[in-house]
Design an enzyme around this catalytic site. Structure first.
Site, mmCIF file in Angstrom:
data_model
loop_
_atom_site.group_PDB
_atom_site.id
_atom_site.type_symbol
_atom_site.label_atom_id
_atom_site.label_comp_id
_atom_site.label_asym_id
_atom_site.label_seq_id
_atom_site.Cartn_x
_atom_site.Cartn_y
_atom_site.Cartn_z
ATOM 1 N N LYS A 19 -11.379 1.326 5.460
ATOM 2 C CA LYS A 19 -11.383 2.783 5.557
ATOM 3 C C LYS A 19 -11.553 3.434 4.176
ATOM 4 O O LYS A 19 -12.364 4.333 4.020
ATOM 5 C CB LYS A 19 -10.079 3.295 6.193
ATOM 6 C CG LYS A 19 -9.876 2.824 7.631
ATOM 7 C CD LYS A 19 -8.658 3.488 8.270
ATOM 8 C CE LYS A 19 -7.342 3.085 7.636
ATOM 9 N NZ LYS A 19 -6.866 1.735 7.955
ATOM 10 N N ARG A 98 -2.428 8.094 13.378
ATOM 11 C CA ARG A 98 -2.180 6.684 13.643
ATOM 12 C C ARG A 98 -1.643 6.467 15.059
ATOM 13 O O ARG A 98 -1.524 5.340 15.492
ATOM 14 C CB ARG A 98 -1.100 6.147 12.693
ATOM 15 C CG ARG A 98 -1.580 5.871 11.306
ATOM 16 C CD ARG A 98 -2.214 4.521 11.261
ATOM 17 N NE ARG A 98 -1.897 3.716 10.101
ATOM 18 C CZ ARG A 98 -2.197 3.984 8.843
ATOM 19 N NH1 ARG A 98 -2.767 5.097 8.533
ATOM 20 N NH2 ARG A 98 -1.897 3.142 7.882
ATOM 21 N N ARG A 137 -7.345 -8.840 -1.636
ATOM 22 C CA ARG A 137 -7.446 -7.440 -2.065
ATOM 23 C C ARG A 137 -6.541 -7.143 -3.264
ATOM 24 O O ARG A 137 -5.360 -7.431 -3.245
ATOM 25 C CB ARG A 137 -7.082 -6.502 -0.909
ATOM 26 C CG ARG A 137 -6.908 -5.059 -1.352
ATOM 27 C CD ARG A 137 -7.084 -4.088 -0.233
ATOM 28 N NE ARG A 137 -5.915 -3.972 0.623
ATOM 29 C CZ ARG A 137 -5.831 -3.113 1.629
ATOM 30 N NH1 ARG A 137 -6.856 -2.325 1.921
ATOM 31 N NH2 ARG A 137 -4.743 -3.067 2.371
ATOM 32 N N ARG A 170 -1.074 -4.539 -3.601
ATOM 33 C CA ARG A 170 -0.280 -3.524 -2.927
ATOM 34 C C ARG A 170 0.974 -4.179 -2.374
ATOM 35 O O ARG A 170 0.914 -5.291 -1.867
ATOM 36 C CB ARG A 170 -1.088 -2.922 -1.771
ATOM 37 C CG ARG A 170 -1.531 -1.512 -2.063
ATOM 38 C CD ARG A 170 -2.483 -1.016 -1.045
ATOM 39 N NE ARG A 170 -1.918 -0.983 0.303
ATOM 40 C CZ ARG A 170 -2.532 -0.404 1.323
ATOM 41 N NH1 ARG A 170 -3.709 0.161 1.148
ATOM 42 N NH2 ARG A 170 -1.990 -0.412 2.517
ATOM 43 N N ARG A 181 1.699 -4.644 10.534
ATOM 44 C CA ARG A 181 0.764 -3.516 10.486
ATOM 45 C C ARG A 181 -0.398 -3.709 11.442
ATOM 46 O O ARG A 181 -0.835 -2.782 12.115
ATOM 47 C CB ARG A 181 0.243 -3.331 9.056
ATOM 48 C CG ARG A 181 1.289 -2.764 8.130
ATOM 49 C CD ARG A 181 0.994 -3.066 6.683
ATOM 50 N NE ARG A 181 -0.244 -2.445 6.231
ATOM 51 C CZ ARG A 181 -0.946 -2.875 5.182
ATOM 52 N NH1 ARG A 181 -0.561 -3.937 4.516
ATOM 53 N NH2 ARG A 181 -2.040 -2.242 4.824
HETATM 54 P P1 ATP Z 1 -5.952 0.120 4.497
HETATM 55 O O1 ATP Z 1 -5.689 0.929 3.272
HETATM 56 O O2 ATP Z 1 -6.390 -1.245 4.221
HETATM 57 O O3 ATP Z 1 -6.867 0.807 5.442
HETATM 58 P P2 ATP Z 1 -3.525 0.670 5.936
HETATM 59 O O4 ATP Z 1 -4.258 1.515 6.910
HETATM 60 O O5 ATP Z 1 -2.450 -0.180 6.480
HETATM 61 O O6 ATP Z 1 -4.541 -0.202 5.153
HETATM 62 P P3 ATP Z 1 -2.575 2.942 4.487
HETATM 63 O O7 ATP Z 1 -3.389 3.854 5.319
HETATM 64 O O8 ATP Z 1 -2.732 3.035 3.037
HETATM 65 O O9 ATP Z 1 -2.808 1.434 4.802
HETATM 66 O O10 ATP Z 1 -1.041 3.136 4.910
HETATM 67 C C1 ATP Z 1 -0.022 2.367 4.342
HETATM 68 C C2 ATP Z 1 1.291 2.625 5.029
HETATM 69 O O11 ATP Z 1 1.647 4.022 4.938
HETATM 70 C C3 ATP Z 1 1.313 2.338 6.533
HETATM 71 O O12 ATP Z 1 1.567 0.979 6.804
HETATM 72 C C4 ATP Z 1 2.461 3.255 7.003
HETATM 73 O O13 ATP Z 1 3.711 2.705 6.714
HETATM 74 C C5 ATP Z 1 2.276 4.487 6.138
HETATM 75 N N1 ATP Z 1 1.394 5.490 6.783
HETATM 76 C C6 ATP Z 1 0.179 5.931 6.314
HETATM 77 N N2 ATP Z 1 -0.362 6.828 7.161
HETATM 78 C C7 ATP Z 1 0.508 6.974 8.194
HETATM 79 C C8 ATP Z 1 0.515 7.748 9.398
HETATM 80 N N3 ATP Z 1 -0.498 8.547 9.714
HETATM 81 N N4 ATP Z 1 1.580 7.605 10.224
HETATM 82 C C9 ATP Z 1 2.598 6.811 9.935
HETATM 83 N N5 ATP Z 1 2.669 6.053 8.835
HETATM 84 C C10 ATP Z 1 1.642 6.121 7.950
HETATM 85 MG MG MG Z 2 -6.189 2.868 3.170
#
Ligand code: ATP
Ligand code: MG
Length: 228
Positions: A19, A98, A137, A170, A181
């Site tokens: 993403k 999410r 990563r 990370r 996750r």
């Molecule tokens: P990537 O960056 O590889 O796409 P990812 O989607 O798991 O991975 P992030 O989007 O950076 O990572 O989110 C990291 C963490 O932050 C999640 O695991 C969660 O704990 C929290 N988080 C981020 N966005 C939300 C959301 N919309 N609702 C709830 N928790 C969130």
């Molecule tokens: Mg991300």
């Protein structure tokens, strides 16, 4: 003369689906588009040790999602701060919504501004590819620039290309947290997709790498929003 319609886009994808990388590439091509990544927002709050950061860090470390209303408030405040709560702004959301609950809250916040989400792009990447990718990563903590030791290594090992600063893992990119996750993502995905399919804005792009996905994604956005 070309005219452009506002893009209000959500990107859905498993953790590690690309993403962040794909948003960056899209933003580089489409100048009126800017993005908010909720993961980046939370990590910035953690780095500054704010109250929001303190709440977030426990959840993130264990791989759990933060509560819907907490996240919806955070996101809406950010949209408002950037002056994007209007029908002219274009934006891309990475990491929000999410859950279907978050999708509903977002829709309630945007509705009064006649600015509902008009494109939801699902990144469909095989889970085995994702697991392998996460193990390799590394990020630059200051900018969230992402490197992959195998596919896009930094020019100097373990150093950021732009600043020369050291790269880091990370905190939540370890195998145990990652499993939580990933399974959480697939559990929440179906209801979110149902929500947006009903609105007629859901599109899915499949591929094993961002180089395969990116051109498909760009074409879709251009076809949908750029009329000559
Ligand atoms: P990537 O960056 O590889 O796409 P990812 O989607 O798991 O991975 P992030 O989007 O950076 O990572 O989110 C990291 C963490 O932050 C999640 O695991 C969660 O704990 C929290 N988080 C981020 N966005 C939300 C959301 N919309 N609702 C709830 N928790 C969130
Ligand atoms: Mg991300």
């Amino acid at each position: 003369m070309q005219s452009f319609n506002p893009i209000r886009m959500v990107m859905l994808g498993a953790p590690g689906a690309g993403k962040g990388t794909l948003s960056r590439r899209l933003l580089a091509k489409i100048s009126r588009l800017s993005s908010i990544s909720t993961g980046d927002l939370l990590r910035a709050q953690i780095a500054k040790n704010t109250d929001i950061g303190k709440t977030a860090s426990g959840y993130i470390k264990s791989g759990k999602l933060l509560p819907d209303t907490f996240m919806a408030n955070l996101l809406t405040a950010e949209l408002s701060k950037k002056n994007w709560l209007n029908e002219k702004a274009s934006f891309l959301l990475d990491g929000f919504p999410r859950t279907a609950g978050q999708a509903e809250q977002l829709s309630k916040a945007l509705n009064p501004h006649k600015a509902n989400i008009n494109l939801v792009l699902e990144l469909d990447v095989p889970p085995e590819v994702i697991l392998d990718r996460i193990a390799n990563r590394w990020i630059h903590p200051g900018s969230e620039r992402v490197y992959n030791l195998r596919y896009n290594p930094p020019k100097v090992p373990f150093k950021d290309d732009v600043t020369g600063e050291p790269l880091a893992k990370r905190a939540d990119d370890n195998p145990e947290t990652f499993k939580v996750r990933l399974s959480q993502y697939f559990e929440e995905l179906k209801p979110i997709k149902q929500f947006y399919a009903k609105e007629g804005v859901l599109r899915t792009v499949s591929g094993e790498t961002s180089d395969i996905i990116f051109p498909k994604m760009l074409k879709l956005v251009e076809d949908e929003f750029e009329r000559h």
